[in-house]
Design a protein around this motif. Structure first.
Motif, PDB file in Angstrom:
ATOM      1  N   THR A   1      41.344   0.074  42.098  1.00 45.97           N
ATOM      2  CA  THR A   1      42.225   0.861  41.224  1.00 45.97           C
ATOM      3  C   THR A   1      41.463   2.019  40.587  1.00 45.97           C
ATOM      4  N   LEU A   2      40.266   1.730  40.063  1.00 45.25           N
ATOM      5  CA  LEU A   2      39.476   2.801  39.446  1.00 45.25           C
ATOM      6  C   LEU A   2      39.066   3.854  40.461  1.00 45.25           C
ATOM      7  N   ILE A   3      38.678   3.419  41.644  1.00 40.17           N
ATOM      8  CA  ILE A   3      38.267   4.379  42.668  1.00 40.17           C
ATOM      9  C   ILE A   3      39.450   5.249  43.076  1.00 40.17           C
ATOM     10  N   LYS A   4      40.610   4.631  43.283  1.00 34.42           N
ATOM     11  CA  LYS A   4      41.819   5.378  43.672  1.00 34.42           C
ATOM     12  C   LYS A   4      42.162   6.440  42.623  1.00 34.42           C
ATOM     13  N   HIS A   5      42.158   6.055  41.370  1.00 37.59           N
ATOM     14  CA  HIS A   5      42.531   7.012  40.321  1.00 37.59           C
ATOM     15  C   HIS A   5      41.433   8.028  40.043  1.00 37.59           C
ATOM     16  N   SER A   6      40.209   7.681  40.342  1.00 39.18           N
ATOM     17  CA  SER A   6      39.121   8.657  40.225  1.00 39.18           C
ATOM     18  C   SER A   6      39.276   9.752  41.265  1.00 39.18           C
ATOM     19  N   GLU A   7      39.729   9.384  42.449  1.00 40.03           N
ATOM     20  CA  GLU A   7      39.942  10.369  43.525  1.00 40.03           C
ATOM     21  C   GLU A   7      40.894  11.475  43.079  1.00 40.03           C
ATOM     22  N   GLU A   8      41.876  11.123  42.260  1.00 45.51           N
ATOM     23  CA  GLU A   8      42.866  12.100  41.802  1.00 45.51           C
ATOM     24  C   GLU A   8      42.274  13.139  40.849  1.00 45.51           C
ATOM     25  N   LEU A   9      41.108  12.844  40.305  1.00 45.15           N
ATOM     26  CA  LEU A   9      40.449  13.797  39.404  1.00 45.15           C
ATOM     27  C   LEU A   9      39.929  15.022  40.142  1.00 45.15           C
ATOM     28  N   ARG A  10      39.849  14.919  41.463  1.00 44.91           N
ATOM     29  CA  ARG A  10      39.358  16.042  42.275  1.00 44.91           C
ATOM     30  C   ARG A  10      40.179  17.314  42.087  1.00 44.91           C
ATOM     31  N   SER A  11      41.417  17.167  41.684  1.00 44.14           N
ATOM     32  CA  SER A  11      42.306  18.328  41.554  1.00 44.14           C
ATOM     33  C   SER A  11      42.037  19.156  40.293  1.00 44.14           C
TER      34      SER A  11
ATOM     35  N   PRO B   1      44.383  17.207  30.659  1.00 45.64           N
ATOM     36  CA  PRO B   1      45.367  16.126  30.496  1.00 45.64           C
ATOM     37  C   PRO B   1      45.273  15.029  31.573  1.00 45.64           C
ATOM     38  N   LEU B   2      44.973  15.384  32.806  1.00 42.23           N
ATOM     39  CA  LEU B   2      44.874  14.373  33.861  1.00 42.23           C
ATOM     40  C   LEU B   2      43.674  13.450  33.603  1.00 42.23           C
ATOM     41  N   HIS B   3      42.550  14.028  33.214  1.00 40.17           N
ATOM     42  CA  HIS B   3      41.375  13.221  32.889  1.00 40.17           C
ATOM     43  C   HIS B   3      41.689  12.298  31.715  1.00 40.17           C
ATOM     44  N   GLN B   4      42.285  12.852  30.677  1.00 43.11           N
ATOM     45  CA  GLN B   4      42.641  12.061  29.496  1.00 43.11           C
ATOM     46  C   GLN B   4      43.582  10.906  29.858  1.00 43.11           C
ATOM     47  N   GLU B   5      44.557  11.182  30.726  1.00 45.74           N
ATOM     48  CA  GLU B   5      45.505  10.148  31.146  1.00 45.74           C
ATOM     49  C   GLU B   5      44.801   9.032  31.918  1.00 45.74           C
ATOM     50  N   LYS B   6      43.916   9.386  32.841  1.00 44.13           N
ATOM     51  CA  LYS B   6      43.207   8.379  33.646  1.00 44.13           C
ATOM     52  C   LYS B   6      42.324   7.506  32.759  1.00 44.13           C
ATOM     53  N   VAL B   7      41.662   8.103  31.787  1.00 42.68           N
ATOM     54  CA  VAL B   7      40.815   7.337  30.869  1.00 42.68           C
ATOM     55  C   VAL B   7      41.671   6.365  30.065  1.00 42.68           C
ATOM     56  N   LYS B   8      42.770   6.854  29.523  1.00 40.86           N
ATOM     57  CA  LYS B   8      43.630   6.029  28.668  1.00 40.86           C
ATOM     58  C   LYS B   8      44.368   4.941  29.445  1.00 40.86           C
ATOM     59  N   THR B   9      44.858   5.276  30.632  1.00 43.52           N
ATOM     60  CA  THR B   9      45.715   4.369  31.391  1.00 43.52           C
ATOM     61  C   THR B   9      44.946   3.398  32.283  1.00 43.52           C
ATOM     62  N   TYR B  10      43.800   3.801  32.801  1.00 46.88           N
ATOM     63  CA  TYR B  10      43.089   2.956  33.759  1.00 46.88           C
ATOM     64  C   TYR B  10      41.683   2.570  33.309  1.00 46.88           C
ATOM     65  N   PHE B  11      40.870   3.562  32.967  1.00 48.51           N
ATOM     66  CA  PHE B  11      39.477   3.259  32.661  1.00 48.51           C
ATOM     67  C   PHE B  11      39.328   2.397  31.407  1.00 48.51           C
ATOM     68  N   ALA B  12      39.936   2.786  30.312  1.00 48.08           N
ATOM     69  CA  ALA B  12      39.794   2.022  29.066  1.00 48.08           C
ATOM     70  C   ALA B  12      40.334   0.594  29.205  1.00 48.08           C
ATOM     71  N   PRO B  13      41.532   0.395  29.760  1.00 46.09           N
ATOM     72  CA  PRO B  13      42.044  -0.978  29.846  1.00 46.09           C
ATOM     73  C   PRO B  13      41.265  -1.892  30.801  1.00 46.09           C
ATOM     74  N   LEU B  14      40.708  -1.338  31.874  1.00 50.16           N
ATOM     75  CA  LEU B  14      40.035  -2.167  32.874  1.00 50.16           C
ATOM     76  C   LEU B  14      38.542  -2.355  32.606  1.00 50.16           C
ATOM     77  N   SER B  15      37.986  -1.550  31.715  1.00 50.50           N
ATOM     78  CA  SER B  15      36.534  -1.526  31.544  1.00 50.50           C
ATOM     79  C   SER B  15      36.055  -2.330  30.347  1.00 50.50           C
ATOM     80  N   HIS B  16      34.950  -3.010  30.582  1.00 52.00           N
ATOM     81  CA  HIS B  16      34.242  -3.711  29.508  1.00 52.00           C
ATOM     82  C   HIS B  16      33.299  -2.726  28.813  1.00 52.00           C
ATOM     83  N   LYS B  17      32.700  -1.868  29.631  1.00 51.95           N
ATOM     84  CA  LYS B  17      31.724  -0.896  29.125  1.00 51.95           C
ATOM     85  C   LYS B  17      31.700   0.313  30.054  1.00 51.95           C
TER      86      LYS B  17
END
Length: 129
Positions: free
Chosen positions: A50-60, A105-121
């Protein structure tokens, strides 16, 4: 101490090249934005994917010159920190481009929606070269 060695290894690998890349031409000078992620569910293949998939979208996002995404290489060497789940290495031409990316906004959304909830650190290193 292990963290410093892990950074040195990651920086060395970055200079040698890596996984999926957005560009064939990386600038000679700029900033490397290194992001290491430890999952709440350490080693979980679905969360990692999930993190890798959503990280790929940051390329834009404009200003991102190069993006490499991968996972830790298992190692028995004490000098290697292989405890993280996902690593991202981004290249920006300058500080302004990186700052714009971070506020995008896309970076902020990915951090809030995927990275923060799935990450311990999450640990970030910014390296000027």
């Amino acid at each position: 101490m292990k963290r410093i060695y892990g950074l040195a290894l990651l920086f060395s690998l970055t200079l040698l090249g890596g996984c999926a890349s957005t560009s064939d031409t990386t600038p000679v000078h700029g900033i490397k934005h290194v992001v290491l992620v430890w999952l709440k569910n350490a080693g979980d293949p679905q969360d990692r994917s999930t993190l890798i998939k959503h990280s790929e979208e940051l390329r834009s996002i404009h200003g991102l010159v190069d993006l490499q995404i991968g996972t830790a290489v298992p190692s028995d060497r004490k000098i290697v920190d292989d405890s993280f789940d996902v690593g991202l290495v981004m290249t920006f031409a300058d500080q302004k481009s990186m700052d714009t990316y971070i506020k995008h906004p896309l970076h902020q959304e990915k951090v809030k929606t995927y990275f923060a909830p799935l990450s311990h650190k999450i640990v970030v290193y910014d390296i000027k070269f």
